[in-house]
Design a protein around this motif. Structure first.
Motif, mmCIF file in Angstrom:
data_model
loop_
_atom_site.group_PDB
_atom_site.id
_atom_site.type_symbol
_atom_site.label_atom_id
_atom_site.label_comp_id
_atom_site.label_asym_id
_atom_site.label_seq_id
_atom_site.Cartn_x
_atom_site.Cartn_y
_atom_site.Cartn_z
ATOM 1 N N PRO A 1 0.830 -1.206 0.000
ATOM 2 C CA PRO A 1 0.000 0.000 0.000
ATOM 3 C C PRO A 1 0.866 1.258 0.000
ATOM 4 N N ARG A 2 0.313 2.330 -0.530
ATOM 5 C CA ARG A 2 0.938 3.641 -0.439
ATOM 6 C C ARG A 2 0.465 4.301 0.849
ATOM 7 N N ALA A 3 1.347 5.051 1.496
ATOM 8 C CA ALA A 3 0.996 5.660 2.774
ATOM 9 C C ALA A 3 0.000 6.803 2.626
ATOM 10 N N GLY A 4 -0.208 7.296 1.396
ATOM 11 C CA GLY A 4 -1.144 8.395 1.161
ATOM 12 C C GLY A 4 -0.450 9.736 1.205
ATOM 13 N N ASP A 5 -0.938 10.666 0.390
ATOM 14 C CA ASP A 5 -0.301 11.986 0.313
ATOM 15 C C ASP A 5 -0.238 12.670 1.671
ATOM 16 N N ASP A 6 -1.280 12.477 2.488
ATOM 17 C CA ASP A 6 -1.305 13.075 3.827
ATOM 18 C C ASP A 6 -0.895 12.084 4.913
ATOM 19 N N LEU A 7 -0.327 10.957 4.478
ATOM 20 C CA LEU A 7 0.111 9.866 5.370
ATOM 21 C C LEU A 7 -1.056 9.254 6.151
ATOM 22 N N SER A 8 -2.258 9.404 5.639
ATOM 23 C CA SER A 8 -3.430 8.881 6.342
ATOM 24 C C SER A 8 -3.466 7.358 6.364
ATOM 25 N N ARG A 9 -2.723 6.717 5.444
ATOM 26 C CA ARG A 9 -2.706 5.256 5.415
ATOM 27 C C ARG A 9 -1.362 4.694 5.917
ATOM 28 N N LEU A 10 -0.587 5.518 6.585
ATOM 29 C CA LEU A 10 0.715 5.051 7.065
ATOM 30 C C LEU A 10 0.558 3.893 8.038
ATOM 31 N N ASP A 11 -0.373 3.988 8.961
ATOM 32 C CA ASP A 11 -0.574 2.899 9.926
ATOM 33 C C ASP A 11 -1.002 1.618 9.213
ATOM 34 N N PHE A 12 -1.896 1.755 8.229
ATOM 35 C CA PHE A 12 -2.313 0.587 7.441
ATOM 36 C C PHE A 12 -1.117 0.001 6.705
ATOM 37 N N LYS A 13 -0.298 0.874 6.135
ATOM 38 C CA LYS A 13 0.904 0.420 5.416
ATOM 39 C C LYS A 13 1.814 -0.365 6.357
ATOM 40 N N ASP B 1 6.134 -3.758 -6.188
ATOM 41 C CA ASP B 1 6.162 -2.342 -5.844
ATOM 42 C C ASP B 1 6.005 -2.222 -4.329
ATOM 43 N N PHE B 2 7.080 -1.800 -3.667
ATOM 44 C CA PHE B 2 7.068 -1.670 -2.209
ATOM 45 C C PHE B 2 6.584 -0.291 -1.756
ATOM 46 N N ASN B 3 6.555 0.673 -2.669
ATOM 47 C CA ASN B 3 6.199 2.051 -2.320
ATOM 48 C C ASN B 3 7.071 2.585 -1.181
ATOM 49 N N ILE B 4 8.341 2.184 -1.196
ATOM 50 C CA ILE B 4 9.327 2.666 -0.213
ATOM 51 C C ILE B 4 10.663 2.835 -0.921
ATOM 52 N N ALA B 5 11.298 3.985 -0.743
ATOM 53 C CA ALA B 5 12.670 4.180 -1.206
ATOM 54 C C ALA B 5 13.599 3.960 -0.009
ATOM 55 N N ARG B 6 14.607 3.119 -0.182
ATOM 56 C CA ARG B 6 15.443 2.721 0.956
ATOM 57 C C ARG B 6 16.248 3.873 1.547
ATOM 58 N N ASP B 7 16.877 4.671 0.679
ATOM 59 C CA ASP B 7 17.826 5.670 1.158
ATOM 60 C C ASP B 7 17.895 6.821 0.170
ATOM 61 N N LYS B 8 18.734 7.799 0.449
ATOM 62 C CA LYS B 8 18.799 9.000 -0.395
ATOM 63 C C LYS B 8 19.233 8.693 -1.816
ATOM 64 N N ILE B 9 20.028 7.653 -2.008
ATOM 65 C CA ILE B 9 20.440 7.277 -3.360
ATOM 66 C C ILE B 9 19.251 6.787 -4.189
ATOM 67 N N ASP B 10 18.181 6.427 -3.525
ATOM 68 C CA ASP B 10 17.030 5.836 -4.189
ATOM 69 C C ASP B 10 15.917 6.842 -4.495
ATOM 70 N N SER B 11 16.190 8.132 -4.317
ATOM 71 C CA SER B 11 15.174 9.145 -4.596
ATOM 72 C C SER B 11 15.836 10.399 -5.157
ATOM 73 N N SER B 12 15.151 11.060 -6.087
ATOM 74 C CA SER B 12 15.668 12.297 -6.688
ATOM 75 C C SER B 12 15.397 13.503 -5.806
ATOM 76 N N PHE B 13 14.624 13.331 -4.737
ATOM 77 C CA PHE B 13 14.286 14.419 -3.814
ATOM 78 C C PHE B 13 14.213 13.833 -2.410
ATOM 79 N N TRP B 14 14.156 14.677 -1.398
ATOM 80 C CA TRP B 14 14.111 14.158 -0.031
ATOM 81 C C TRP B 14 13.151 14.973 0.821
#
Length: 246
Positions: A109-121, A146-159
């Protein structure tokens, strides 16, 4: 065995664009793991004509989530879900068993733009970890999706640690999970590569590596390749692939 995994962002859409046909014509894959099929589980005739057995696990909600596993090798067994109705109703995991290992196709699952599904995730993360531990007590595991998680800074173009997929909680779980005896095959074979598997349609500068092929560590010696197929278009994700000697 050659396995390719792809969040296709809609089975009808990807078939209409002929993108899946293109992918399957480029190489001989033994298994194709699809996420976010957004369908009732109907099997396109094109897929059947290519010699694959198809095992869909759609979400109950129409046009949402769902996974499908295609295989040219007949499995010993097929397990749909992890036995928890709240999680399984979204069609997020299907497992096929072979003689030497399990292959798990998953769409976290995706955590949601407002992180409303973070607990579900996070509840999904904990549940799948227990499910995998039970499987692994019997034989090794290959898990792609698709894990919908980037492990570390090398894994994302933004932070931005308030962005879904970059929260401390999600990254902490994934890295703890890997330390429990699993290998991120692409990062293991390409330790310094900055390659992303998802790109935002709206904000082109946003990109992350959130799609993985992970193996239990006892299988790593058999992994010959782990690649990100950046030349395949048709979704906001690109496929990832793994080749394992059998």
């Amino acid at each position: 065995m050659r396995i390719v995994s792809w969040n296709i962002n809609g089975l009808r859409s990807i078939m209409r664009k002929s993108s899946l046909d293109k992918l399957l014509s480029m190489d001989n894959y033994d298994m194709v793991l699809l996420q976010e099929i957004r369908s009732s589980g109907d099997i396109p005739l094109t897929i059947i004509g290519l010699g694959y057995e198809a095992y869909p696990f759609p979400a109950i909600r129409k046009g949402y989530a769902g996974v499908m596993t295609l295989t040219k090798i007949h499995p010993i067994s097929v397990i749909k879900g992890i036995g928890i109705n709240e999680l399984d109703s979204e069609g997020r995991i299907i497992t096929v068993e072979f003689n030497d290992f399990y292959v798990v196709n998953t769409y976290f699952p995706r955590a949601g733009d407002d992180l409303s599904r973070l607990d579900f995730k996070l509840s999904f993360c904990g549940a799948i970890e227990k499910f995998l531990a039970n499987l692994r007590s019997k034989k090794p595991i290959i898990m792609c999706g698709d894990f919908n998680i980037a492990r570390d800074k090398i894994d994302s173009s933004f932070w931005d640690e308030k962005h879904p997929g970059l929260t401390l909680e999600e990254r902490a779980w994934l890295n703890q999970f890997l330390k429990s005896g699993y290998i991120d095959t692409f990062r293991e074979l390409h330790p310094n590569a900055k390659v992303y598997t998802w790109h935002s349609y709206r904000e082109k500068w946003r990109a992350m590596r959130i799609d993985y092929c992970i193996v239990s560590k006892e299988l790593m010696s058999k992994v010959r390749k782990a690649e990100i197929l950046t030349n395949i278009e048709g979704s906001d994700h690109v496929p990832v692939m793994i080749e394992v000697s059998t």
